[in-house]
Motif scaffolding. Sequence first.
Motif, PDB file in Angstrom:
ATOM      1  N   GLY A 126       0.817  -1.216   0.000  1.00  9.59           N
ATOM      2  CA  GLY A 126       0.000   0.000   0.000  1.00  9.59           C
ATOM      3  C   GLY A 126       0.846   1.259   0.000  1.00  9.59           C
ATOM      4  O   GLY A 126       0.547   2.224  -0.707  1.00  9.59           O
ATOM      5  N   LEU A 127       1.920   1.253   0.774  1.00 10.25           N
ATOM      6  CA  LEU A 127       2.829   2.398   0.826  1.00 10.25           C
ATOM      7  C   LEU A 127       3.477   2.632  -0.537  1.00 10.25           C
ATOM      8  O   LEU A 127       3.480   3.752  -1.050  1.00 10.25           O
ATOM      9  CB  LEU A 127       3.909   2.175   1.891  1.00 10.25           C
ATOM     10  N   ILE A 128       3.991   1.577  -1.127  1.00  8.46           N
ATOM     11  CA  ILE A 128       4.656   1.696  -2.436  1.00  8.46           C
ATOM     12  C   ILE A 128       3.672   2.237  -3.475  1.00  8.46           C
ATOM     13  O   ILE A 128       4.002   3.120  -4.263  1.00  8.46           O
ATOM     14  CB  ILE A 128       5.230   0.332  -2.889  1.00  8.46           C
ATOM     15  N   ARG A 129       2.448   1.711  -3.476  1.00  5.76           N
ATOM     16  CA  ARG A 129       1.439   2.168  -4.436  1.00  5.76           C
ATOM     17  C   ARG A 129       1.051   3.622  -4.174  1.00  5.76           C
ATOM     18  O   ARG A 129       0.859   4.403  -5.110  1.00  5.76           O
ATOM     19  CB  ARG A 129       0.200   1.270  -4.416  1.00  5.76           C
ATOM     20  N   SER A 130       0.960   4.005  -2.898  1.00  8.59           N
ATOM     21  CA  SER A 130       0.582   5.387  -2.565  1.00  8.59           C
ATOM     22  C   SER A 130       1.663   6.378  -2.979  1.00  8.59           C
ATOM     23  O   SER A 130       1.383   7.555  -3.181  1.00  8.59           O
ATOM     24  CB  SER A 130       0.285   5.534  -1.068  1.00  8.59           C
ATOM     25  N   LEU A 131       2.895   5.908  -3.124  1.00  8.71           N
ATOM     26  CA  LEU A 131       3.991   6.767  -3.562  1.00  8.71           C
ATOM     27  C   LEU A 131       4.036   6.902  -5.079  1.00  8.71           C
ATOM     28  O   LEU A 131       4.887   7.595  -5.619  1.00  8.71           O
ATOM     29  CB  LEU A 131       5.327   6.238  -3.029  1.00  8.71           C
ATOM     30  N   GLY A 132       3.111   6.225  -5.753  1.00  6.81           N
ATOM     31  CA  GLY A 132       2.977   6.402  -7.187  1.00  6.81           C
ATOM     32  C   GLY A 132       3.584   5.318  -8.057  1.00  6.81           C
ATOM     33  O   GLY A 132       3.540   5.408  -9.277  1.00  6.81           O
ATOM     34  N   TRP A 133       4.157   4.273  -7.455  1.00  7.10           N
ATOM     35  CA  TRP A 133       4.708   3.185  -8.251  1.00  7.10           C
ATOM     36  C   TRP A 133       3.596   2.212  -8.604  1.00  7.10           C
ATOM     37  O   TRP A 133       2.930   1.664  -7.731  1.00  7.10           O
ATOM     38  CB  TRP A 133       5.819   2.441  -7.522  1.00  7.10           C
ATOM     39  N   SER A 134       3.431   1.984  -9.878  1.00  5.84           N
ATOM     40  CA  SER A 134       2.394   1.072 -10.349  1.00  5.84           C
ATOM     41  C   SER A 134       2.886  -0.368 -10.265  1.00  5.84           C
ATOM     42  O   SER A 134       4.086  -0.626 -10.076  1.00  5.84           O
ATOM     43  CB  SER A 134       2.029   1.395 -11.798  1.00  5.84           C
ATOM     44  N   GLU A 135       1.972  -1.299 -10.453  1.00  9.04           N
ATOM     45  CA  GLU A 135       2.313  -2.736 -10.493  1.00  9.04           C
ATOM     46  C   GLU A 135       3.331  -3.004 -11.601  1.00  9.04           C
ATOM     47  O   GLU A 135       4.232  -3.820 -11.439  1.00  9.04           O
ATOM     48  CB  GLU A 135       1.035  -3.556 -10.713  1.00  9.04           C
ATOM     49  N   LYS A 136       3.201  -2.279 -12.694  1.00 13.13           N
ATOM     50  CA  LYS A 136       4.125  -2.468 -13.816  1.00 13.13           C
ATOM     51  C   LYS A 136       5.534  -1.986 -13.454  1.00 13.13           C
ATOM     52  O   LYS A 136       6.522  -2.620 -13.787  1.00 13.13           O
ATOM     53  CB  LYS A 136       3.599  -1.709 -15.038  1.00 13.13           C
ATOM     54  N   GLN A 137       5.615  -0.847 -12.755  1.00 17.00           N
ATOM     55  CA  GLN A 137       6.916  -0.285 -12.382  1.00 17.00           C
ATOM     56  C   GLN A 137       7.581  -1.069 -11.260  1.00 17.00           C
ATOM     57  O   GLN A 137       8.806  -1.209 -11.227  1.00 17.00           O
ATOM     58  CB  GLN A 137       6.757   1.166 -11.938  1.00 17.00           C
ATOM     59  N   PHE A 138       6.789  -1.541 -10.304  1.00 19.67           N
ATOM     60  CA  PHE A 138       7.315  -2.233  -9.133  1.00 19.67           C
ATOM     61  C   PHE A 138       6.327  -3.347  -8.792  1.00 19.67           C
ATOM     62  O   PHE A 138       5.444  -3.189  -7.971  1.00 19.67           O
ATOM     63  CB  PHE A 138       7.449  -1.243  -7.975  1.00 19.67           C
ATOM     64  N   PRO A 139       6.458  -4.499  -9.472  1.00 16.56           N
ATOM     65  CA  PRO A 139       5.500  -5.597  -9.284  1.00 16.56           C
ATOM     66  C   PRO A 139       5.425  -6.067  -7.828  1.00 16.56           C
ATOM     67  O   PRO A 139       6.415  -5.990  -7.088  1.00 16.56           O
ATOM     68  CB  PRO A 139       6.044  -6.705 -10.186  1.00 16.56           C
ATOM     69  N   ASP A 140       4.260  -6.583  -7.446  1.00 15.26           N
ATOM     70  CA  ASP A 140       4.066  -7.071  -6.077  1.00 15.26           C
ATOM     71  C   ASP A 140       5.125  -8.095  -5.693  1.00 15.26           C
ATOM     72  O   ASP A 140       5.611  -8.094  -4.563  1.00 15.26           O
ATOM     73  CB  ASP A 140       2.675  -7.684  -5.909  1.00 15.26           C
TER      74      ASP A 140
END
Length: 151
Positions: free
Chosen positions: A34-48
Amino acid sequence: MSNLTPAERKNCEECFKKADKSGDGKLSIQEMVGLIRSLGWSEKQFPDKDICDWFLEVDTDKSHSVDLNEFLTVCSKRPRTEINEANLRRTFKEFDKDGSGNVSASELKAALAKCEIKLSDAEVDQMIKAVDTSGDGQVSVEEFLAVFKKD
């Protein structure tokens, strides 16, 4: 952690607290995603999967959670972004969504909201007035750069 300035440490601690949705003083893998996604990194940029791998590295005590000290250690190892004119111009272009060469109040508010900084219209107007030397109600690239110039 020694290379964090007091302001950087405070920012990291606030980020940690915001991400710690359960309030238990630890970040779960879900909270980290959630933190990574809230910082603007998408699944494509930074996969789970990559976040999970990274989480396991950060979780040095193997507790299946990341405590504040582990989080601060990661923050202290992050690469520094040099503040230079090229980076500032790139940032300005990201704020200037309509490509007009000026950042309007609505563009500034949208850029801040993307960083999870929510300000009222009056607060955004006040920020613009503080740097708007031309008095046109917008921030030009020159006015933006002037904020960061060292005397």
